[in-house]
Design a protein around this motif. Sequence first.
Motif, PDB file in Angstrom:
ATOM      1  N   LEU A 114       0.827  -1.201   0.000  1.00 17.67           N
ATOM      2  CA  LEU A 114       0.000   0.000   0.000  1.00 17.67           C
ATOM      3  C   LEU A 114       0.864   1.256   0.000  1.00 17.67           C
ATOM      4  CD1 LEU A 114      -2.813   1.281   0.158  1.00 17.67           C
ATOM      5  CD2 LEU A 114      -2.669   1.079   2.654  1.00 17.67           C
ATOM      6  N   ALA A 115       1.907   1.251   0.822  1.00 16.85           N
ATOM      7  CA  ALA A 115       2.802   2.411   0.880  1.00 16.85           C
ATOM      8  C   ALA A 115       3.519   2.610  -0.446  1.00 16.85           C
ATOM      9  CB  ALA A 115       3.816   2.227   2.008  1.00 16.85           C
ATOM     10  N   GLN A 116       3.953   1.521  -1.061  1.00 23.12           N
ATOM     11  CA  GLN A 116       4.673   1.640  -2.330  1.00 23.12           C
ATOM     12  C   GLN A 116       3.758   2.097  -3.462  1.00 23.12           C
ATOM     13  OE1 GLN A 116       6.593  -2.302  -2.361  1.00 23.12           O
ATOM     14  NE2 GLN A 116       8.539  -1.237  -2.212  1.00 23.12           N
ATOM     15  N   ILE A 117       2.516   1.684  -3.431  1.00 22.80           N
ATOM     16  CA  ILE A 117       1.563   2.155  -4.433  1.00 22.80           C
ATOM     17  C   ILE A 117       1.370   3.668  -4.308  1.00 22.80           C
ATOM     18  CG2 ILE A 117      -0.876   2.099  -5.096  1.00 22.80           C
ATOM     19  CD1 ILE A 117      -0.864  -0.891  -4.476  1.00 22.80           C
ATOM     20  N   CYS A 118       1.422   4.161  -3.085  1.00 19.46           N
ATOM     21  CA  CYS A 118       1.250   5.598  -2.862  1.00 19.46           C
ATOM     22  C   CYS A 118       2.421   6.413  -3.413  1.00 19.46           C
ATOM     23  CB  CYS A 118       1.109   5.885  -1.367  1.00 19.46           C
ATOM     24  SG  CYS A 118      -0.428   5.291  -0.637  1.00 19.46           S
ATOM     25  N   TYR A 119       3.608   5.814  -3.502  1.00 16.19           N
ATOM     26  CA  TYR A 119       4.810   6.568  -3.852  1.00 16.19           C
ATOM     27  C   TYR A 119       4.686   7.333  -5.172  1.00 16.19           C
ATOM     28  CZ  TYR A 119       9.666   7.663  -4.922  1.00 16.19           C
ATOM     29  OH  TYR A 119      10.829   8.320  -5.258  1.00 16.19           O
ATOM     30  N   PRO A 120       4.380   6.662  -6.299  1.00 16.50           N
ATOM     31  CA  PRO A 120       4.312   7.422  -7.556  1.00 16.50           C
ATOM     32  C   PRO A 120       3.098   8.333  -7.652  1.00 16.50           C
ATOM     33  CG  PRO A 120       3.650   5.157  -7.944  1.00 16.50           C
ATOM     34  CD  PRO A 120       4.131   5.225  -6.526  1.00 16.50           C
ATOM     35  N   LEU A 121       2.162   8.185  -6.718  1.00 11.56           N
ATOM     36  CA  LEU A 121       0.941   8.987  -6.755  1.00 11.56           C
ATOM     37  C   LEU A 121       1.032  10.242  -5.903  1.00 11.56           C
ATOM     38  CD1 LEU A 121      -1.658   6.062  -6.472  1.00 11.56           C
ATOM     39  CD2 LEU A 121      -0.713   7.095  -8.552  1.00 11.56           C
ATOM     40  N   THR A 122       2.142  10.403  -5.170  1.00  8.58           N
ATOM     41  CA  THR A 122       2.310  11.561  -4.298  1.00  8.58           C
ATOM     42  C   THR A 122       3.217  12.593  -4.942  1.00  8.58           C
ATOM     43  OG1 THR A 122       4.129  10.425  -3.155  1.00  8.58           O
ATOM     44  CG2 THR A 122       1.942  10.251  -2.185  1.00  8.58           C
ATOM     45  N   ASP A 123       3.151  13.838  -4.440  1.00 14.76           N
ATOM     46  CA  ASP A 123       4.026  14.878  -4.976  1.00 14.76           C
ATOM     47  C   ASP A 123       5.379  14.824  -4.271  1.00 14.76           C
ATOM     48  OD1 ASP A 123       3.709  16.057  -2.458  1.00 14.76           O
ATOM     49  OD2 ASP A 123       2.157  17.444  -3.165  1.00 14.76           O
ATOM     50  N   ASP A 124       6.283  15.689  -4.700  1.00 17.05           N
ATOM     51  CA  ASP A 124       7.658  15.639  -4.201  1.00 17.05           C
ATOM     52  C   ASP A 124       7.732  15.810  -2.691  1.00 17.05           C
ATOM     53  OD1 ASP A 124       8.455  15.299  -6.777  1.00 17.05           O
ATOM     54  OD2 ASP A 124       8.986  17.393  -7.122  1.00 17.05           O
ATOM     55  N   GLY A 125       6.891  16.666  -2.134  1.00 16.03           N
ATOM     56  CA  GLY A 125       6.953  16.915  -0.706  1.00 16.03           C
ATOM     57  C   GLY A 125       6.593  15.720   0.136  1.00 16.03           C
ATOM     58  N   ALA A 126       5.647  14.921  -0.328  1.00 12.56           N
ATOM     59  CA  ALA A 126       5.187  13.762   0.433  1.00 12.56           C
ATOM     60  C   ALA A 126       5.996  12.508   0.152  1.00 12.56           C
ATOM     61  CB  ALA A 126       3.712  13.492   0.126  1.00 12.56           C
ATOM     62  N   ARG A 127       6.733  12.503  -0.941  1.00 13.90           N
ATOM     63  CA  ARG A 127       7.439  11.275  -1.316  1.00 13.90           C
ATOM     64  C   ARG A 127       8.511  10.866  -0.321  1.00 13.90           C
ATOM     65  NH1 ARG A 127       8.336  10.931  -7.899  1.00 13.90           N
ATOM     66  NH2 ARG A 127       6.153  10.411  -8.392  1.00 13.90           N
ATOM     67  N   THR A 128       9.156  11.831   0.292  1.00 15.62           N
ATOM     68  CA  THR A 128      10.182  11.486   1.273  1.00 15.62           C
ATOM     69  C   THR A 128       9.571  10.730   2.449  1.00 15.62           C
ATOM     70  OG1 THR A 128      11.561  13.374   0.685  1.00 15.62           O
ATOM     71  CG2 THR A 128      11.929  12.381   2.842  1.00 15.62           C
ATOM     72  N   ALA A 129       8.425  11.204   2.942  1.00 16.48           N
ATOM     73  CA  ALA A 129       7.751  10.519   4.045  1.00 16.48           C
ATOM     74  C   ALA A 129       7.329   9.119   3.628  1.00 16.48           C
ATOM     75  CB  ALA A 129       6.535  11.323   4.492  1.00 16.48           C
ATOM     76  N   VAL A 130       6.846   8.981   2.404  1.00 14.01           N
ATOM     77  CA  VAL A 130       6.454   7.660   1.901  1.00 14.01           C
ATOM     78  C   VAL A 130       7.675   6.756   1.777  1.00 14.01           C
ATOM     79  CG1 VAL A 130       5.454   6.407  -0.046  1.00 14.01           C
ATOM     80  CG2 VAL A 130       4.425   8.556   0.705  1.00 14.01           C
ATOM     81  N   THR A 131       8.784   7.305   1.310  1.00 17.33           N
ATOM     82  CA  THR A 131      10.026   6.524   1.178  1.00 17.33           C
ATOM     83  C   THR A 131      10.480   5.981   2.523  1.00 17.33           C
ATOM     84  OG1 THR A 131      10.758   7.805  -0.748  1.00 17.33           O
ATOM     85  CG2 THR A 131      12.444   6.613   0.484  1.00 17.33           C
TER      86      THR A 131
ATOM     87  N   ALA B 213       6.424   3.315 -16.249  1.00 17.00           N
ATOM     88  CA  ALA B 213       5.138   3.973 -16.496  1.00 17.00           C
ATOM     89  C   ALA B 213       4.894   5.231 -15.674  1.00 17.00           C
ATOM     90  CB  ALA B 213       4.000   2.974 -16.242  1.00 17.00           C
ATOM     91  N   PHE B 214       5.520   5.338 -14.486  1.00 14.63           N
ATOM     92  CA  PHE B 214       5.181   6.443 -13.592  1.00 14.63           C
ATOM     93  C   PHE B 214       6.340   7.395 -13.289  1.00 14.63           C
ATOM     94  CE2 PHE B 214       2.169   3.039 -12.494  1.00 14.63           C
ATOM     95  CZ  PHE B 214       0.964   3.715 -12.644  1.00 14.63           C
ATOM     96  N   LEU B 215       7.564   6.887 -13.295  1.00 13.07           N
ATOM     97  CA  LEU B 215       8.692   7.698 -12.840  1.00 13.07           C
ATOM     98  C   LEU B 215       9.557   8.230 -13.970  1.00 13.07           C
ATOM     99  CD1 LEU B 215       9.785   5.489  -9.781  1.00 13.07           C
ATOM    100  CD2 LEU B 215       8.248   7.471  -9.800  1.00 13.07           C
ATOM    101  N   GLY B 216       9.256   7.869 -15.201  1.00 16.64           N
ATOM    102  CA  GLY B 216      10.039   8.352 -16.329  1.00 16.64           C
ATOM    103  C   GLY B 216      11.455   7.817 -16.354  1.00 16.64           C
ATOM    104  N   LEU B 217      11.645   6.590 -15.860  1.00 15.96           N
ATOM    105  CA  LEU B 217      12.987   5.983 -15.781  1.00 15.96           C
ATOM    106  C   LEU B 217      12.994   4.679 -16.584  1.00 15.96           C
ATOM    107  CD1 LEU B 217      13.583   6.533 -11.953  1.00 15.96           C
ATOM    108  CD2 LEU B 217      14.582   7.868 -13.824  1.00 15.96           C
ATOM    109  N   SER B 218      12.729   4.789 -17.863  1.00 10.98           N
ATOM    110  CA  SER B 218      12.580   3.594 -18.696  1.00 10.98           C
ATOM    111  C   SER B 218      13.873   2.791 -18.804  1.00 10.98           C
ATOM    112  CB  SER B 218      12.079   3.975 -20.090  1.00 10.98           C
ATOM    113  OG  SER B 218      12.960   4.900 -20.707  1.00 10.98           O
ATOM    114  N   ALA B 219      15.006   3.469 -18.812  1.00  6.04           N
ATOM    115  CA  ALA B 219      16.274   2.748 -18.927  1.00  6.04           C
ATOM    116  C   ALA B 219      16.532   1.886 -17.699  1.00  6.04           C
ATOM    117  CB  ALA B 219      17.424   3.730 -19.137  1.00  6.04           C
ATOM    118  N   SER B 220      16.320   2.451 -16.505  1.00  7.41           N
ATOM    119  CA  SER B 220      16.537   1.647 -15.293  1.00  7.41           C
ATOM    120  C   SER B 220      15.485   0.554 -15.169  1.00  7.41           C
ATOM    121  CB  SER B 220      16.552   2.530 -14.047  1.00  7.41           C
ATOM    122  OG  SER B 220      15.358   3.277 -13.916  1.00  7.41           O
TER     123      SER B 220
END
Length: 252
Positions: free
Chosen positions: A15-32, A219-226
């Motif tokens: 559940l927490a990981q699903i939230c990660y790409p759906l949150t903005d930059d400010g909230a992502r650190t807390a989710v991480t 699909a969500f983070l724009g990191l297709s190469a990784s």
Amino acid sequence: MTRKLPWYGLGLLILAQICYPLTDDGARTAVTVTTVVLGYVLSVGHAALTRGPRVAAVLVVVTTGGGLFVEAAGVASGAPFGEYAYSGALGPKIAGVPWVIPLAWTWMAWPAWLAAVRLVRPTALRVGVAGVGLAAWDLFLDPQMVAEGYWTWSNPSPSLPGVPDVPLGNYAGWLVVAILMMTVFSGLAGPAALVIGPDAPMYALYLWTYFSSILAHAAFLGLSASAGWGALGMGLVALPLAVTLILHRVRT
């Protein structure tokens, strides 16, 4: 009830990981940070429930303590990952290392070890497979975390095609450290027991990490190469694990 606890923990982690790409930059650190703590508690708790407190303690000493040691050495000397530095985004630091970073080593070390126990029997091969299984996770982890600004390298060249901000030497350092960790852990923890049923949550954790990372990066983070490099690297362990579990399910 006790056997269900790892499944509940895995559910919270997902559940927490699903939230990660759906949150903005400010909230992502807390989710991480929340995700890493949940993963750490899940792995250490599962080790204690299925192998006993001694093995769980060995896991913590070797991977959490060892993780802090190598990260502190890396920040101070540039070895074995290259010259890099952490930003202040992940919270308080210990010897230049955010407190949450060593927990991440333990989080993925335990499912990587159990995947190796499931796949091969000889101890030396288990150590090698577990080391690859842990180190390959970094093909996803480092590009994602660097993109978030959590740490940076002073000289990221040469690098993998499409992943210009992470040096090749970092991945080599991860592989060496991961194999050393698994060697020490295997020696201190004692004979590895295969317990397919109780270990199912950890197999699910490893496979979820693999497939969800591919999806998130592509699909969500724009990191297709990784996404591609991680699919190849972590797939060396994740795909055989998935096949063995499917075959076991079919036979039973």
